[in-house]
Design an enzyme around this catalytic site. Structure first.
Site, PDB file in Angstrom:
ATOM      1  CG  PHE A   1     -11.172   2.068   7.094  1.00  0.00           C
ATOM      2  CD1 PHE A   1     -11.640   1.696   8.345  1.00  0.00           C
ATOM      3  CD2 PHE A   1     -11.900   1.690   5.969  1.00  0.00           C
ATOM      4  CE1 PHE A   1     -12.813   0.962   8.482  1.00  0.00           C
ATOM      5  CE2 PHE A   1     -13.070   0.949   6.091  1.00  0.00           C
ATOM      6  CZ  PHE A   1     -13.528   0.590   7.348  1.00  0.00           C
ATOM      7  CB  ALA A   2      -6.430   0.936  10.839  1.00  0.00           C
TER       8      ALA A   2
ATOM      9  CB  ILE B   1       5.464   2.335   9.966  1.00  0.00           C
ATOM     10  CG1 ILE B   1       5.394   0.970  10.662  1.00  0.00           C
ATOM     11  CG2 ILE B   1       5.638   3.461  10.981  1.00  0.00           C
ATOM     12  CD1 ILE B   1       6.710   0.506  11.241  1.00  0.00           C
TER      13      ILE B   1
ATOM     14  CB  CYS C   1       1.131   7.852   9.408  1.00  0.00           C
ATOM     15  SG  CYS C   1      -0.257   6.745   9.722  1.00  0.00           S
TER      16      CYS C   1
ATOM     17  CG  LEU D   1      -8.150   6.157   4.997  1.00  0.00           C
ATOM     18  CD1 LEU D   1      -8.590   6.594   6.383  1.00  0.00           C
ATOM     19  CD2 LEU D   1      -8.777   7.065   3.944  1.00  0.00           C
TER      20      LEU D   1
ATOM     21  NE  ARG E   1      -0.365   0.248   4.976  1.00  0.00           N
ATOM     22  CZ  ARG E   1       0.598   0.986   5.495  1.00  0.00           C
ATOM     23  NH1 ARG E   1       1.066   2.028   4.828  1.00  0.00           N
ATOM     24  NH2 ARG E   1       1.116   0.703   6.679  1.00  0.00           N
ATOM     25  N   GLY E   2       0.247   2.396  -0.172  1.00  0.00           N
ATOM     26  CA  GLY E   2       0.950   3.642   0.018  1.00  0.00           C
ATOM     27  C   GLY E   2       1.105   3.948   1.497  1.00  0.00           C
TER      28      GLY E   2
END
Length: 248
Positions: free
Chosen positions: A189-190, A105, A206, A176, A101-102
């Site tokens: 998403f989380a 972390i 992130c 995301l 994914r893009g």
């Protein structure tokens, strides 16, 4: 678990798979298999155009789950943003995965609602920015039901509290990260419902070092009133409405 198309279903039908607590690696593999099946149908449809045959309807899926303690690093992420070595990961009972994914972390764990939409955006709107904003909006509307004013920060993905310009303590509550191939989506998403937030202390979430991470349970006066299952059903309802999707 169904992975093929069904001509009996409309193009905007979305099969919802409630997986519960599942390991990360097999869930990622399932996503890849569902995406590959959809891409194969799209390839067949392209070939059918030359013969005048009717195209098959491509399927759409939404996987909903929680994971055991897991760190994932996106293809543009920096390995040094994981602050644990192999011994540290083992000590915290966590696994680590480099994925496609893009983004940078992030952490997944029990108490976090993870959603993986495998959608053919040609069935909805082939626009990745619209898709990301739609995922964010579904989360924002869900959090509003719990009395939280969530929003976006310009230049950053995800959903935040204290997101307004010059707000004193911006906090990310939902991350995301997606991949898109020929308008078929992967990852998702989380949303932090009631996870152990100390696990975010072992990464630079992130890739952002100057902003905090929070959860529904941390923000609410009565944390016991919130559950992953309850949040999940609210979020699915909002997402279906925003997509104009029929859930099956």
């Amino acid at each position: 678990m169904p992975s093929g198309a069904s001509t009996a279903l409309p193009a905007r039908a979305v099969r919802v798979h409630r997986l519960g607590l599942v390991q990360y690696a097999p869930t990622w593999q399932l996503q890849e298999e569902l995406m590959a099946a959809t891409l194969a149908i799209k390839t067949q449809n392209r070939a059918a155009e030359t013969t005048g045959a009717a195209p098959a309807v491509t399927p759409n899926h939404l996987l909903l789950c929680e994971h055991p303690h897991t760190y994932t690093l996106g293809k543009s992420g920096k390995p040094e943003h994981l602050l644990l070595n192999e011994e540290g990961l083992a000590a915290h009972g966590a696994s680590f995965h480099r994925i496609n994914r893009g983004g940078d972390i992030t952490y997944h764990g029990p108490g976090q609602l993870v959603g993986y939409p495998i959608l053919d955006l040609d069935n909805f709107r082939p626009d990745i920015h619209w898709y990301l904003r739609t995922l964010e909006e579904a989360v924002i509307l869900t959090l509003a039901e719990y009395g939280l004013n969530a929003g976006r920060i310009t230049g950053l993905t995800g959903v935040w509290l204290d997101w307004e310009t010059n707000a004193p303590n911006p906090r990310k509550i939902c991350a995301l990260g997606v991949k898109c191939s020929r308008w078929v989506t992967l990852h998702g998403f989380a949303l932090n419902v009631n996870p152990d937030l100390t696990y975010f202390g072992h990464i630079v979430p992130c890739g952002i070092s100057d902003k905090a991470v929070t959860s529904l349970a941390q923000e609410l006066e009565d944390p016991a009133s919130v559950s992953v299952a309850g949040v999940q059903e609210r979020l699915v309802s909002h997402l279906a409405r925003l997509l104009g999707a029929q859930l099956v």
